[in-house]
Design an enzyme around this catalytic site. Structure first.
Site, mmCIF file in Angstrom:
data_model
loop_
_atom_site.group_PDB
_atom_site.id
_atom_site.type_symbol
_atom_site.label_atom_id
_atom_site.label_comp_id
_atom_site.label_asym_id
_atom_site.label_seq_id
_atom_site.Cartn_x
_atom_site.Cartn_y
_atom_site.Cartn_z
ATOM 1 N N SER A 1 12.447 12.069 -18.935
ATOM 2 C CA SER A 1 11.037 11.997 -19.318
ATOM 3 C C SER A 1 10.787 11.267 -20.628
ATOM 4 C CB SER A 1 10.448 13.406 -19.386
ATOM 5 O OG SER A 1 11.176 14.197 -20.287
ATOM 6 N N LYS B 1 1.367 14.211 -12.668
ATOM 7 C CA LYS B 1 1.692 12.874 -13.159
ATOM 8 C C LYS B 1 1.148 11.864 -12.139
ATOM 9 C CE LYS B 1 5.078 14.800 -16.169
ATOM 10 N NZ LYS B 1 4.846 16.230 -16.013
ATOM 11 N N HIS C 1 8.860 12.507 -12.676
ATOM 12 C CA HIS C 1 8.434 11.139 -12.986
ATOM 13 C C HIS C 1 8.814 10.135 -11.902
ATOM 14 C CE1 HIS C 1 7.182 12.414 -16.984
ATOM 15 N NE2 HIS C 1 8.253 13.189 -16.961
HETATM 16 C C1 LIG Z 1 10.837 16.187 -16.118
HETATM 17 C C2 LIG Z 1 9.728 17.179 -16.304
HETATM 18 N N1 LIG Z 1 9.814 18.373 -15.704
HETATM 19 C C3 LIG Z 1 8.854 19.297 -15.841
HETATM 20 C C4 LIG Z 1 7.742 19.057 -16.593
HETATM 21 C C5 LIG Z 1 6.711 20.132 -16.718
HETATM 22 O O1 LIG Z 1 5.707 19.951 -15.792
HETATM 23 P P1 LIG Z 1 4.267 20.578 -16.047
HETATM 24 O O2 LIG Z 1 3.594 19.714 -17.066
HETATM 25 O O3 LIG Z 1 3.616 20.561 -14.725
HETATM 26 O O4 LIG Z 1 4.511 21.965 -16.578
HETATM 27 C C6 LIG Z 1 7.583 17.802 -17.208
HETATM 28 C C7 LIG Z 1 6.412 17.412 -18.021
HETATM 29 O O5 LIG Z 1 5.387 17.900 -18.116
HETATM 30 C C8 LIG Z 1 8.605 16.844 -17.071
HETATM 31 O O6 LIG Z 1 8.521 15.665 -17.683
#
Ligand SMILES: Cc1ncc(COP(=O)(O)O)c(C=O)c1O
Length: 394
Positions: free
Chosen positions: A183, A243, A211
């Site tokens: 990320s 996203k 992503h």
């Molecule tokens: C790789 C990854 N996993 C999980 C999350 C968490 O998801 P959420 O924002 O829906 O809690 C994110 C970013 O928000 C992320 O970049």
């Protein structure tokens, strides 16, 4: 103020002041109006290179229209958790459509990706088991491993040999968890090699495709489609909906036994109120656009190529990423803030990412491209970077 409260505030204030002194204090900007290539933040219109709205769907009228229909049909609140009265026909249909899209028997919705990751590890491992993770995994995966009660080990970023050594440790059950697209770095996990290692060691591979889902693969099915991997290679697939899909929340997809286990055991699924049905309807509309409008992915990839070619010509310090996440490496937190502020002066929003989100000394601007950007806007970013990077390197 009572003494304990005063003492608490004194301690907190000292910690907050220390964050400010180290350029690590974080401020929220107040956004007025919808997401898009341009947004109004803190009273200014800025070209937005910091969102995860990769396909430009977050403010798409079809999603808003679907949400309105959902509100008319179901009202605003879901009223309870999924296992009580919160699981509507709309949620169920979204789960079925997501499962079909990623070609898995079943899918399960969670209110956020963070909760999905905690829920997966909490349901699948316990004391005596082992969780192994890439060192640069998202915080929600690292927290999931740490909180699971299992032994927790990390391996060097994308290093399959290091994973191999970790997998040599005996455990009743081993769960390997990885981001698909990292990320903060934008690079891809070497999934075919990770899957081979897991298969040999009889470890379960879980991939967080936050992503990649909607963006990678010709159909937008995500990282498995990108690598041409079958579902057996990755028994536990998780992706977020906030996203590329432009709403919020997440889902886990896998076998019937996996999903039924999560329903019975994932505490972050059981003990939380279901998101509104209108959200599920908006997400169904987003999924339809992901399936039918492949031009969004094509445009995004053309913009990524345009940006990278321009940045290479300018010798900008980008990481080697081919995805929509294009980190511009700066180094120390104070300089990252200076560059971000200088870009804002030129009408560009590029948020500085600092420790602890990234390792010390690797503060950066996490630039992101979306299908909503135009060629001219990408050129505007490159032009602003030319001036700003020249002035900070002086
Ligand atoms: C790789 C990854 N996993 C999980 C999350 C968490 O998801 P959420 O924002 O829906 O809690 C994110 C970013 O928000 C992320 O970049």
């Amino acid at each position: 103020m009572p003494k304990a409260a005063q003492q608490l505030d004194r301690v907190l204030r000292a910690e907050l002041d220390s964050l400010t002194a180290r350029s690590l204090y974080r401020h929220r900007r107040i956004v007025e109006g919808p997401q898009g290539a341009e947004i109004a933040a803190n009273g200014r219109r800025l070209l937005n290179f910091s969102s995860n709205d990769y396909l430009g769907l977050a403010a798409h009228p079809a999603l808003a229209e679907a949400a309105r229909r959902g509100l008319d049909q179901y009202g605003t609140g879901s009223g309870a958790a999924h296992l009580v009265t919160g699981h509507t026909r709309a949620h169920h249909a979204l789960e079925e459509e997501l499962a079909e899209f990623v070609q898995r028997p079943q899918a399960l919705l969670f209110p956020s990706g963070y909760l999905a990751n905690l829920g997966i590890a909490g349901a699948l491992v316990k004391r005596g088991d082992l969780v192994v993770e890439d060192r640069l995994n998202h915080a929600s995966l690292l927290d999931a491993g740490l909180l699971s009660g299992a032994r927790f080990a990390r391996y060097a970023h994308t290093d399959t040999d290091a994973l191999h050594r970790r997998l040599a440790t005996a455990a009743r059950c081993t769960l390997v968890m990885t981001d698909s697209v990292f990320s903060m770095d934008g690079d891809l996990a070497p999934l075919p090699a990770l899957a081979r290692e897991c298969e040999q060691a009889q470890a379960v591979l879980m991939v967080d495709d936050a992503h990649g889902f909607g963006v990678l693969g010709a159909q937008g099915c995500g990282v498995l489609e990108h690598f041409g991997l079958g579902t057996d290679a990755v028994p536990v697939l998780m992706a977020t909906l906030g996203k590329a899909l432009g709403t919020c929340g997440a889902f886990v997809a896998g076998s019937e036994a996996l999903i039924e286990t999560l329903i019975q055991r994932a505490r972050t699924y059981i003990y939380t109120t279901a998101p509104p049905a209108a959200w599920a309807e908006a997400t169904r509309a987003a999924l339809r656009l992901v399936r039918t409008e492949s031009w969004r992915r094509e445009k995004l990839h053309a913009l990524i190529a345009r940006f990278r070619a321009g940045a290479a010509a300018l010798d900008l310090p980008l990481l080697d990423s081919r995805t929509a996440i294009q980190p511009l490496m700066i180094g120390d937190a104070a300089s990252a803030l200076t560059v971000s502020d200088a870009l804002a002066e030129r009408g560009i929003l590029a948020v500085a990412i600092r420790p602890p989100t990234v390792p010390a000394g690797s503060a950066r601007l996490r630039l992101t491209l979306t299908a909503a950007h135009s060629d001219a806007q990408v050129d505007q970013l490159l032009d602003a970077l030319t001036h700003v990077m020249r002035s900070v390197s002086r």
